[in-house]
Design a protein around this motif. Structure first.
Motif, PDB file in Angstrom:
ATOM      1  N   THR A 250      82.956  28.593  66.040  1.00  0.00           N
ATOM      2  CA  THR A 250      83.365  29.963  66.355  1.00  0.00           C
ATOM      3  C   THR A 250      82.246  30.938  66.031  1.00  0.00           C
ATOM      4  O   THR A 250      81.905  31.812  66.841  1.00  0.00           O
ATOM      5  N   ILE A 251      81.648  30.803  64.858  1.00  0.00           N
ATOM      6  CA  ILE A 251      80.549  31.685  64.445  1.00  0.00           C
ATOM      7  C   ILE A 251      79.369  31.525  65.399  1.00  0.00           C
ATOM      8  O   ILE A 251      78.765  32.511  65.842  1.00  0.00           O
ATOM      9  N   TYR A 252      79.045  30.283  65.738  1.00  0.00           N
ATOM     10  CA  TYR A 252      77.921  30.022  66.640  1.00  0.00           C
ATOM     11  C   TYR A 252      78.148  30.680  68.001  1.00  0.00           C
ATOM     12  O   TYR A 252      77.282  31.385  68.528  1.00  0.00           O
ATOM     13  N   MET A 253      79.327  30.473  68.573  1.00  0.00           N
ATOM     14  CA  MET A 253      79.597  31.002  69.906  1.00  0.00           C
ATOM     15  C   MET A 253      79.642  32.533  69.918  1.00  0.00           C
ATOM     16  O   MET A 253      79.121  33.168  70.845  1.00  0.00           O
TER      17      MET A 253
ATOM     18  N   SER B  21      78.050  34.554  67.822  1.00  0.00           N
ATOM     19  CA  SER B  21      76.688  35.072  67.629  1.00  0.00           C
ATOM     20  C   SER B  21      75.870  34.942  68.911  1.00  0.00           C
ATOM     21  O   SER B  21      75.107  35.841  69.261  1.00  0.00           O
ATOM     22  N   GLN B  22      76.027  33.836  69.637  1.00  0.00           N
ATOM     23  CA  GLN B  22      75.316  33.655  70.903  1.00  0.00           C
ATOM     24  C   GLN B  22      75.736  34.718  71.922  1.00  0.00           C
ATOM     25  O   GLN B  22      74.896  35.317  72.587  1.00  0.00           O
ATOM     26  N   ASP B  23      77.013  34.952  72.019  1.00  0.00           N
ATOM     27  CA  ASP B  23      77.518  35.913  72.991  1.00  0.00           C
ATOM     28  C   ASP B  23      77.106  37.338  72.626  1.00  0.00           C
ATOM     29  O   ASP B  23      76.679  38.102  73.488  1.00  0.00           O
TER      30      ASP B  23
ATOM     31  N   GLN C 212      73.629  42.203  73.494  1.00  0.00           N
ATOM     32  CA  GLN C 212      72.662  43.166  72.964  1.00  0.00           C
ATOM     33  C   GLN C 212      71.352  43.076  73.737  1.00  0.00           C
ATOM     34  O   GLN C 212      70.785  44.097  74.116  1.00  0.00           O
ATOM     35  N   ASN C 213      70.879  41.872  73.998  1.00  0.00           N
ATOM     36  CA  ASN C 213      69.632  41.701  74.738  1.00  0.00           C
ATOM     37  C   ASN C 213      69.768  42.162  76.182  1.00  0.00           C
ATOM     38  O   ASN C 213      68.830  42.707  76.752  1.00  0.00           O
ATOM     39  N   ARG C 214      70.928  41.935  76.774  1.00  0.00           N
ATOM     40  CA  ARG C 214      71.162  42.382  78.149  1.00  0.00           C
ATOM     41  C   ARG C 214      71.068  43.897  78.233  1.00  0.00           C
ATOM     42  O   ARG C 214      70.470  44.445  79.153  1.00  0.00           O
TER      43      ARG C 214
ATOM     44  N   ARG D 138      77.363  55.623  77.623  1.00  0.00           N
ATOM     45  CA  ARG D 138      78.302  54.876  78.463  1.00  0.00           C
ATOM     46  C   ARG D 138      78.671  53.565  77.781  1.00  0.00           C
ATOM     47  O   ARG D 138      79.813  53.148  77.784  1.00  0.00           O
ATOM     48  N   ASP D 139      77.686  52.908  77.149  1.00  0.00           N
ATOM     49  CA  ASP D 139      77.922  51.640  76.465  1.00  0.00           C
ATOM     50  C   ASP D 139      78.746  51.787  75.200  1.00  0.00           C
ATOM     51  O   ASP D 139      79.368  50.841  74.751  1.00  0.00           O
ATOM     52  N   GLU D 140      78.761  52.976  74.605  1.00  0.00           N
ATOM     53  CA  GLU D 140      79.483  53.173  73.357  1.00  0.00           C
ATOM     54  C   GLU D 140      80.989  53.080  73.528  1.00  0.00           C
ATOM     55  O   GLU D 140      81.728  53.042  72.563  1.00  0.00           O
ATOM     56  N   GLY D 141      81.440  53.000  74.764  1.00  0.00           N
ATOM     57  CA  GLY D 141      82.866  52.871  75.015  1.00  0.00           C
ATOM     58  C   GLY D 141      83.412  51.543  74.534  1.00  0.00           C
ATOM     59  O   GLY D 141      84.599  51.323  74.484  1.00  0.00           O
ATOM     60  N   GLY D 142      82.551  50.628  74.163  1.00  0.00           N
ATOM     61  CA  GLY D 142      82.987  49.334  73.660  1.00  0.00           C
ATOM     62  C   GLY D 142      82.606  48.210  74.598  1.00  0.00           C
ATOM     63  O   GLY D 142      82.189  48.426  75.727  1.00  0.00           O
ATOM     64  N   ILE D 143      82.736  47.030  74.100  1.00  0.00           N
ATOM     65  CA  ILE D 143      82.400  45.845  74.870  1.00  0.00           C
ATOM     66  C   ILE D 143      83.569  45.532  75.789  1.00  0.00           C
ATOM     67  O   ILE D 143      84.713  45.478  75.371  1.00  0.00           O
TER      68      ILE D 143
END
Length: 87
Positions: free
Chosen positions: A32-35, A37-39, A44-46, A80-85
């Motif tokens: 769960t932690i791995y997935m 963190s990857q996502d 963030q990189n996107r 615009r991004d601050e609206g949440g994921i």
């Protein structure tokens, strides 16, 4: 260390998570932690890449006096991004 508890986790997702953890020789917690963190790293990189592309595309334009600056465009994009994921 913080504790995360998820209530009403769908059984089918739990089973898939369990199978993935087993196939990668991890505990369900580790998987769960791995997935996550990857996502989250991907998201963030996107966002950083999208902003970089925006700045590069804007650099070909010349702005007239009184027009918004490149910084204004980036700020609007961040707000615009601050609206949440969104999933």
């Amino acid at each position: 260390m913080p504790l995360l508890q998820v209530r009403d986790f769908p059984e089918n997702l739990y089973n898939l998570l369990s199978l993935r953890a087993q196939s990668e020789n991890r505990s369900i917690t580790q998987q769960t932690i791995y997935m996550l963190s990857q996502d989250l790293d991907y998201l963030q990189n996107r966002n950083k890449l999208r902003r970089k592309e925006l700045i590069n595309s804007l650099s070909s334009y010349t702005l007239s006096e009184g027009a918004p600056s490149y910084t204004d465009f980036v700020r609007q994009d961040r707000e615009r991004d601050e609206g949440g994921i969104t999933w």
